[in-house]
Design an enzyme around this catalytic site. Structure first.
Site, short mmCIF file in Angstrom:
data_model
loop_
_atom_site.label_atom_id
_atom_site.label_comp_id
_atom_site.label_asym_id
_atom_site.label_seq_id
_atom_site.Cartn_x
_atom_site.Cartn_y
_atom_site.Cartn_z
CB CYS A 139 -3.91 -4.59 -1.78
SG CYS A 139 -2.98 -3.27 -2.57
CB CYS B 299 0.88 -3.10 -4.44
SG CYS B 299 0.21 -1.88 -3.29
CB SER B 300 0.39 -7.45 -1.95
OG SER B 300 1.76 -7.12 -2.03
CB CYS B 301 -1.90 -2.52 1.00
SG CYS B 301 -1.13 -1.30 -0.07
#
Lengths: 101, 230, 122
Positions: free
Chosen positions: B126, B129-131
């Site tokens: 991601c 962000c950090s999905c």
């Protein structure tokens, strides 16, 4: 399964949104890919992020080649990137007009 | 004075540098000087309770629910897909429903399963962000959330995979999946050769978290070394 | 095109991936739970969480841990939602800090049963 039509080509809009919440990655803006699949409609995160009532927006998975994104810098031209892009960030490409601006 | 009990098992009894059961260092927690973030967590939590938004029991239940989510759930899904072609077809068609068949607690998550084969290797990132499929696999590893991985895997995936010890064959196409919106991704690795007739449980033990992110592939354990390095 | 936003980092140069991990502390797991509950109950969305994280800027990203950033964003989103006021938060923070020196002393709630570290929590 129904016969598949040829994949539709789409270009990610080359809009600037610095400082605003937007979900189209910069490195894909202005780049052209094919519709890998349609995912249905999801609430627009660019409204949700500000606590606003959000409209469902069709979401697509677009497949790009590394060559399209990185040009001669590509590590391997025919490797791919798939990303989910909301419809308002996409413009359809007519046949024969597949060059990024 | 009421305060957190000191007889629980959370970290503070461990010597500096001690590792947890999962082999990772503990974060400073109960006994260091109160940090800004810790004070804010306490304040926000108490205000949420005082305002009637949540109860302490709901918070405890939410923590327990997240703790129960580990890569083992994803590994069970992968092992079933390796042994049951009908299940695999359902998993590819509707990842959430198929994972729920095995008891995964993921009603709020849209899961897309991407399959590795002899010609294709999938890897998930991601960049915005950090999905991460945390409702299936638990929280993401630190490196998944950091700049190096997020920046580089979309431009030089082969080099990044090499840094994880995964060198792909020339004829394999890499498909990077940038998790930019509502889908969460699970890589369905290819079943290793030499596992014919294995039980689902034995197969699941080969499937690490990193295999399901796509920075590793399942490998058979090294043959038991005879008279190992003794 | 205007310049990109700092958090939108796909393709930027960066160093080697450092495969580090840690087990989450109790306060971090609580932050995670507060976010889950606040969004489930409709106070804000993960999109709002991200928007505030982005607004914090790159320096905050580089100098604070994941859940340090999250609790700041959860707090700001809850204030924006009207759940409590800035004054209520400030008074509560003062009260919390007056309880002692450590997290253990300042948090009135006993650790949740089963909230200790466990294998597989990456």
């Amino acid at each position: 399964m129904a016969e598949r039509p040829p994949p539709q080509r789409m270009r990610v809009r080359a809009w600037g949104t610095k400082g605003l919440h937007a979900r189209a990655p910069w490195y894909l803006r202005g780049k052209t890919g094919i519709v890998e699949r349609r995912l249905g409609a999801y609430k627009n995160p660019e409204q949700l992020a500000y606590g606003l009532p959000a409209e469902p927006v069709p979401l697509y998975r677009i497949r790009f080649t590394m060559a399209e994104i990185w040009g001669d810098e590509a590590e391997r031209p025919d490797d791919t990137i798939d990303a989910e892009i909301y419809e308002h960030w996409l413009e359809p490409i007519a046949e024969g007009d597949d060059h990024a601006p | 004075m009421p305060h957190d009990h000191h007889d629980h098992d959370h970290g503070h009894d461990h010597a500096p540098g001690a590792l947890s059961p999962s082999g990772h260092p503990y974060r400073a927690d109960q006994d260091g000087p109160l940090t800004r973030a810790q004070a804010l967590e306490i304040a926000v939590r108490e205000l949420m309770i005082e305002k009637g938004l949540v109860t302490a029991d709901e918070i405890a239940a939410a923590i327990a629910r997240m703790q129960a989510r580990t890569p083992a759930m994803g590994a069970a899904v992968v092992a079933r897909a390796w042994t049951d072609p009908d299940y695999k077809a359902r998993l590819i068609a509707d990842g959430r429903a198929a994972a729920q068949e095995l008891g995964a607690d993921i009603e709020a998550m849209h899961l897309l399963v991407v399959e590795n084969d002899a010609q294709t290797h999938n890897v998930v990132v991601c960049t915005l962000c950090s999905c991460y499929p945390r409702f299936l696999l638990g929280p993401p590893p630190d490196w998944y959330k950091q700049r190096a991985y997020r920046s580089r895997v979309v431009i030089e995936p082969r080099r990044v995979l090499g840094e994880f010890g995964l060198d792909l064959a020339e004829d394999v196409t890499v498909r990077v999946h940038d998790s930019t919106a509502d889908m969460r991704y699970l890589v369905l690795p290819a079943r290793p050769e030499g596992t014919e007739g294995w039980s689902e449980e034995a197969l699941a033990a080969l499937v690490t978290r990193d295999c399901m992110i796509g920075v590793a592939v399942p490998r058979l354990p090294d043959p038991a070394p005879v008279a190992a390095a003794e | 095109m205007t310049e990109r936003s700092w958090h939108d980092m796909g393709g930027l140069p960066a160093g080697p991936v450092v495969p580090e991990e840690h087990d989450y502390a109790l306060w971090e797991r609580r932050v995670d739970a507060l976010l889950t509950l606040a969004t489930t109950k409709g106070k804000f969305t993960v999109d709002g969480l991200r928007r505030v994280l982005e607004d914090m800027g790159p320096e905050f990203f580089e100098t604070h841990s994941y859940y340090e950033r999250w609790i700041e964003s959860v707090n700001r989103n809850l204030i924006e939602s009207g759940l409590y006021s800035t004054a209520e938060l400030a008074a509560k923070l003062e009260e919390v800090r007056a309880r002692g020196e450590t997290y253990g002393e300042c948090s009135l709630t006993a650790p949740e049963a089963g909230s200790g570290p466990e294998a597989g929590d990456g």
